[in-house]
Design a protein around this motif. Sequence first.
Motif, PDB file in Angstrom:
ATOM      1  N   PRO A  28       0.816  -1.227   0.000  1.00 33.04           N
ATOM      2  CA  PRO A  28       0.000   0.000   0.000  1.00 33.04           C
ATOM      3  C   PRO A  28       0.845   1.270   0.000  1.00 33.04           C
ATOM      4  CG  PRO A  28      -0.916  -1.598   1.529  1.00 33.04           C
ATOM      5  CD  PRO A  28       0.419  -2.143   1.102  1.00 33.04           C
ATOM      6  N   ALA A  29       1.937   1.283   0.772  1.00 32.36           N
ATOM      7  CA  ALA A  29       2.811   2.457   0.782  1.00 32.36           C
ATOM      8  C   ALA A  29       3.504   2.624  -0.563  1.00 32.36           C
ATOM      9  CB  ALA A  29       3.846   2.328   1.900  1.00 32.36           C
ATOM     10  N   SER A  30       3.883   1.514  -1.204  1.00 31.13           N
ATOM     11  CA  SER A  30       4.532   1.588  -2.515  1.00 31.13           C
ATOM     12  C   SER A  30       3.584   2.172  -3.561  1.00 31.13           C
ATOM     13  CB  SER A  30       5.009   0.200  -2.952  1.00 31.13           C
ATOM     14  OG  SER A  30       5.951  -0.327  -2.044  1.00 31.13           O
ATOM     15  N   ILE A  31       2.321   1.752  -3.503  1.00 31.66           N
ATOM     16  CA  ILE A  31       1.321   2.288  -4.440  1.00 31.66           C
ATOM     17  C   ILE A  31       1.074   3.761  -4.169  1.00 31.66           C
ATOM     18  CG2 ILE A  31      -1.084   2.132  -5.179  1.00 31.66           C
ATOM     19  CD1 ILE A  31      -0.911  -0.891  -4.600  1.00 31.66           C
ATOM     20  N   ALA A  32       1.038   4.141  -2.891  1.00 29.64           N
ATOM     21  CA  ALA A  32       0.836   5.551  -2.544  1.00 29.64           C
ATOM     22  C   ALA A  32       1.998   6.408  -3.045  1.00 29.64           C
ATOM     23  CB  ALA A  32       0.685   5.696  -1.034  1.00 29.64           C
ATOM     24  N   ASP A  33       3.220   5.912  -2.890  1.00 29.52           N
ATOM     25  CA  ASP A  33       4.383   6.668  -3.375  1.00 29.52           C
ATOM     26  C   ASP A  33       4.384   6.761  -4.900  1.00 29.52           C
ATOM     27  OD1 ASP A  33       5.414   7.238  -0.864  1.00 29.52           O
ATOM     28  OD2 ASP A  33       6.625   5.411  -0.785  1.00 29.52           O
ATOM     29  N   LEU A  34       3.987   5.680  -5.563  1.00 29.61           N
ATOM     30  CA  LEU A  34       3.863   5.715  -7.024  1.00 29.61           C
ATOM     31  C   LEU A  34       2.816   6.753  -7.430  1.00 29.61           C
ATOM     32  CD1 LEU A  34       4.273   4.726  -9.910  1.00 29.61           C
ATOM     33  CD2 LEU A  34       2.755   2.790  -9.400  1.00 29.61           C
ATOM     34  N   SER A  35       1.707   6.779  -6.741  1.00 27.34           N
ATOM     35  CA  SER A  35       0.647   7.746  -7.059  1.00 27.34           C
ATOM     36  C   SER A  35       1.139   9.174  -6.888  1.00 27.34           C
ATOM     37  CB  SER A  35      -0.560   7.491  -6.161  1.00 27.34           C
ATOM     38  OG  SER A  35      -1.100   6.205  -6.387  1.00 27.34           O
ATOM     39  N   ALA A  36       1.923   9.427  -5.842  1.00 25.01           N
ATOM     40  CA  ALA A  36       2.456  10.777  -5.623  1.00 25.01           C
ATOM     41  C   ALA A  36       3.375  11.196  -6.759  1.00 25.01           C
ATOM     42  CB  ALA A  36       3.202  10.827  -4.289  1.00 25.01           C
ATOM     43  N   LEU A  37       4.157  10.255  -7.282  1.00 21.04           N
ATOM     44  CA  LEU A  37       5.023  10.580  -8.418  1.00 21.04           C
ATOM     45  C   LEU A  37       4.198  10.864  -9.677  1.00 21.04           C
ATOM     46  CD1 LEU A  37       7.969   8.009  -8.061  1.00 21.04           C
ATOM     47  CD2 LEU A  37       7.967  10.444  -7.471  1.00 21.04           C
ATOM     48  N   VAL A  38       3.121  10.108  -9.874  1.00 23.49           N
ATOM     49  CA  VAL A  38       2.287  10.302 -11.062  1.00 23.49           C
ATOM     50  C   VAL A  38       1.654  11.688 -11.064  1.00 23.49           C
ATOM     51  CG1 VAL A  38       0.209   9.487 -12.254  1.00 23.49           C
ATOM     52  CG2 VAL A  38       1.863   7.838 -11.377  1.00 23.49           C
ATOM     53  N   GLU A 126      -3.887  12.618 -12.375  1.00 15.06           N
ATOM     54  CA  GLU A 126      -4.547  12.290 -11.114  1.00 15.06           C
ATOM     55  C   GLU A 126      -4.667  10.768 -11.058  1.00 15.06           C
ATOM     56  OE1 GLU A 126      -5.724  12.037  -7.604  1.00 15.06           O
ATOM     57  OE2 GLU A 126      -5.223  14.026  -8.406  1.00 15.06           O
ATOM     58  N   PRO A 127      -3.742  10.097 -10.357  1.00 17.29           N
ATOM     59  CA  PRO A 127      -3.738   8.633 -10.346  1.00 17.29           C
ATOM     60  C   PRO A 127      -5.062   8.085  -9.849  1.00 17.29           C
ATOM     61  CG  PRO A 127      -2.362   9.519  -8.581  1.00 17.29           C
ATOM     62  CD  PRO A 127      -2.721  10.666  -9.460  1.00 17.29           C
ATOM     63  N   THR A 128      -5.600   7.113 -10.601  1.00 21.71           N
ATOM     64  CA  THR A 128      -6.926   6.588 -10.306  1.00 21.71           C
ATOM     65  C   THR A 128      -6.892   5.069 -10.399  1.00 21.71           C
ATOM     66  OG1 THR A 128      -7.922   8.553 -11.316  1.00 21.71           O
ATOM     67  CG2 THR A 128      -9.359   6.657 -10.943  1.00 21.71           C
ATOM     68  N   ASP A 141       5.086   3.686 -17.334  1.00 22.23           N
ATOM     69  CA  ASP A 141       6.296   4.078 -18.061  1.00 22.23           C
ATOM     70  C   ASP A 141       6.760   5.465 -17.623  1.00 22.23           C
ATOM     71  OD1 ASP A 141       8.337   4.253 -19.921  1.00 22.23           O
ATOM     72  OD2 ASP A 141       7.007   4.653 -21.608  1.00 22.23           O
ATOM     73  N   ASP A 142       7.692   5.576 -16.683  1.00 24.63           N
ATOM     74  CA  ASP A 142       8.379   4.459 -16.058  1.00 24.63           C
ATOM     75  C   ASP A 142       8.451   4.700 -14.557  1.00 24.63           C
ATOM     76  OD1 ASP A 142       9.897   2.056 -15.969  1.00 24.63           O
ATOM     77  OD2 ASP A 142      11.761   3.156 -16.114  1.00 24.63           O
ATOM     78  N   LYS A 143       7.440   5.403 -14.032  1.00 29.03           N
ATOM     79  CA  LYS A 143       7.478   5.666 -12.597  1.00 29.03           C
ATOM     80  C   LYS A 143       7.228   4.401 -11.789  1.00 29.03           C
ATOM     81  CE  LYS A 143       6.756  10.591 -12.981  1.00 29.03           C
ATOM     82  NZ  LYS A 143       5.900  11.783 -12.792  1.00 29.03           N
ATOM     83  N   ALA A 144       6.527   3.422 -12.375  1.00 32.01           N
ATOM     84  CA  ALA A 144       6.435   2.121 -11.715  1.00 32.01           C
ATOM     85  C   ALA A 144       7.795   1.433 -11.707  1.00 32.01           C
ATOM     86  CB  ALA A 144       5.397   1.250 -12.395  1.00 32.01           C
ATOM     87  N   GLY A 145       8.615   1.668 -12.753  1.00 30.83           N
ATOM     88  CA  GLY A 145       9.975   1.146 -12.739  1.00 30.83           C
ATOM     89  C   GLY A 145      10.804   1.777 -11.641  1.00 30.83           C
ATOM     90  N   LEU A 449      -1.489  -3.599 -10.954  1.00 29.25           N
ATOM     91  CA  LEU A 449      -0.923  -3.598  -9.611  1.00 29.25           C
ATOM     92  C   LEU A 449      -0.407  -4.970  -9.198  1.00 29.25           C
ATOM     93  CD1 LEU A 449      -3.453  -1.187  -7.869  1.00 29.25           C
ATOM     94  CD2 LEU A 449      -1.144  -0.688  -8.725  1.00 29.25           C
ATOM     95  N   GLY A 450      -0.955  -6.030  -9.763  1.00 31.11           N
ATOM     96  CA  GLY A 450      -0.392  -7.355  -9.516  1.00 31.11           C
ATOM     97  C   GLY A 450       0.988  -7.499 -10.134  1.00 31.11           C
TER      98      GLY A 450
END
Length: 473
Positions: A28-38, A126-128, A141-145, A449-450
């Motif tokens: 959950p924290a990783s997804i939240a940090d990814l969302s903040a970057l997006v 706005e990450p959704t 591409d490529d903030k998940a990287g 997300l998987g």
Amino acid sequence: MTANQHLVQPTDAELAAKLRESVHGALPASIADLSALVRIPSVSWDAFDASHVRRSADAVAALVEGTGLFDSVATSQAPIDGGGLGQPAVLATRTAKNGRPTVLLYAHHDVQPQGADELWETPPFEPTVRGDRLYGRGASDDKAGVMTHVAALRAVKEVLGDDLQLGLVLFIEGEEEFGSRSFTNFLAQHRAQLAADVIVVADADNWSTSIPALTVALRGNVTFKLTVTTLEHASHSGMFGGAVPDAMLATIKLLATLHDDNGSVAVEGLTTRETEYPDYEEAQLRRDTGLLDGVETIGTGPLLSRLWSQPSLTVTGIDAPTVANASNTLSPEISVRISARIAPGQTADAAYEALAAHVRSHAPFGAHVEISEVDRGNPFLVDTSGWALAEATQALAEGWGESPVQTGIGGSIPFISDLADTFPEAQILVTGVEDPDTRAHSPNESQHLGVFHRSILSEALLLARLDARSLDA
């Protein structure tokens, strides 16, 4: 012997279980940090606000600093040939201990422009979350990287702590989507800091959302602007049409010579590299691309040969009178942008010379042709016999529960050849977090997300495996 035939032992069961628990708990924290970057619109193109790219670099640097693993973390810019500085990159280093290897982790934090907002089903920055996907420009591409690296490092830090002996370099580029214009100068400027035994580039596709991939072949690219001129000025089409060739006619006829009747590239001197391919049905191609019913595929040979191992040519833009502004005139000049993908095994220079010779020799009616704004990037082939690829194969199999497919990429990542030229002894691994439904560069880009979860776990397992390997062994 291929990498899959190397005798590589599974990761220690207790260590693997602890890494799995750490990655899952922190998801959950990783997804939240990814969302903040997006949310940061870090488009690196000249026409966009560069302050967003700087803000993105600072945000990534803070995340990297927060892992507590690195001896140094900094943002840096390198000069662009011809003047100016490139966009800010993040560079972090940790010294190897006791004969352990050093691994360089690469990703990029800049993104493509969002394009037409009306084509997005949700706001691009706005990450959704919808279902099992996170939507937004750069979500894959490529903030998940970027976040795959950060999250894997967090897990390794939590599980191994001060016992970690592995050397680490983290290089998060800031202008990959705008041609990596300062990349070679950045490598020269930071060569000593970037030197590594293994390089992991997290910027490619997976076979599906359930089967991982290791990319072992990349096509190169040649792009250029082609301008066709037939007249000193526009003339009345009714008065002179039928005797005077206009630039549009000449351009159409010239472009038609680039392909044969099957749609295969018909430029003498462009080469093909053939190999074995996994099964890939036309029905899957149609699903992956949105190919309309009744529209036929182009080219000949296996589909994956056409996508990975043969050259392709696309006209990606045209400067011509619009339909709304069309007048009854003979156009004196037309410009197009041509994007060529070239097969592994041919240099970009050789491909450009073949393309330039073809254009000049096939100009109809004596039309004048000019080639400008040329960009070139070499293709790349991974050495599949190295121990690093064997380690990555095992880590991906453990992290995904499925053995990875060795794939090619029809697109190009030219900087990988630059890395190979600068660090010829390094073993290069090309991984990624994308899947066939990611739609990178397009409206409604998303990250599964998987896949994100499994990619983080696989990289954490890989880092743990490399930490257990001595270069002296």
